[in-house]
Design an enzyme around this catalytic site. Structure first.
Site, short mmCIF file in Angstrom:
data_model
loop_
_atom_site.label_atom_id
_atom_site.label_comp_id
_atom_site.label_asym_id
_atom_site.label_seq_id
_atom_site.Cartn_x
_atom_site.Cartn_y
_atom_site.Cartn_z
N ASP A 164 1.22 -23.49 11.91
CA ASP A 164 1.41 -22.15 11.25
C ASP A 164 1.18 -22.01 12.59
OD1 ASP A 164 -0.42 -20.46 10.09
OD2 ASP A 164 -2.68 -21.55 10.91
N ARG A 222 3.70 -4.14 5.87
CA ARG A 222 3.17 -4.83 6.70
C ARG A 222 3.34 -6.83 6.60
NH1 ARG A 222 -2.35 -4.73 4.42
NH2 ARG A 222 -2.80 -6.31 5.76
N LYS A 223 4.40 -7.35 6.02
CA LYS A 223 4.71 -8.94 5.27
C LYS A 223 5.89 -8.69 6.12
CE LYS A 223 2.75 -8.05 0.82
NZ LYS A 223 3.54 -8.21 -1.03
#
Length: 188
Positions: free
Chosen positions: A107, A152-153
């Site tokens: 992450d 936005r992805k």
């Protein structure tokens, strides 16, 4: 770990004595203990909260006991590489890294790439396939690359391998959304 660090450091852009930038396409990303004071909108939080906030990967203060890593980015190629060594406090199965610690690093590195490419982001989805356990104290490479973008992805893929690439430990895909951090910090 030092050999890999030097390998990527040599490829980084450096400033000459004359103030000119020279060198490669890679850059070493800064390693902050906290990010709030560097984030746009971080001034909305009280000084007390800012002084106590720490990045999750920098909470274990004993050198070598937790998340020991450095991240290099290549903005042109839309890639990040992390050299990671897990300390003894990240143990899961006996003698091996806890899957949650591996997920945290995935992450962190995929998010670093997404943020580098588009500013502040949040993880929307993280899909991880564990292939083989990582022995505690071993050094691994976490390699990420941008697969695609949609507004936005940011869709990013990741693999965690032994330093020589011969052993695949983990594969992952991630989806990040660009955010307005001022709005987030104000609670709205």
């Amino acid at each position: 770990m030092l050999r890999l660090y030097e390998q990527y450091s040599i490829q980084c852009e450096v400033e000459t004595e004359g103030g000119e930038n020279r060198g490669g396409q890679w850059q070493r990303l800064p390693s902050y203990n906290r990010s709030l004071k560097y984030a746009t909108g971080g001034n909305y939080l009280s000084k007390i909260i800012q002084s106590k906030a720490r990045l999750f990967t920098r909470n274990i203060r004993d050198p070598g006991a937790g998340f020991e890593y450095v991240v290099f980015a290549n903005k042109e190629e839309k890639r990040c590489v992390c050299i990671f060594q897990a300390g003894h406090r990240l143990e899961g199965p006996p003698g091996h890294v806890h899957g949650g610690a591996t997920a945290t690093m995935i992450d962190t590195v995929t998010g670093s790439l997404a943020a580098l490419l588009s500013g502040p982001v949040m993880t929307a989805n993280l899909n991880i396939n564990y292939r083989s356990a990582i022995p505690l104290g071993s050094t691994v490479l976490i390699e990420t690359s941008l697969d695609s973008e949609e507004g936005r992805k940011k869709f990013i893929s990741c693999k965690v391998t032994s330093t020589d690439g011969s052993k695949l430990h983990t594969e992952a895909t991630a989806l990040f959304l660009s955010i307005n951090i001022s709005h987030l910090l104000q609670g709205g």
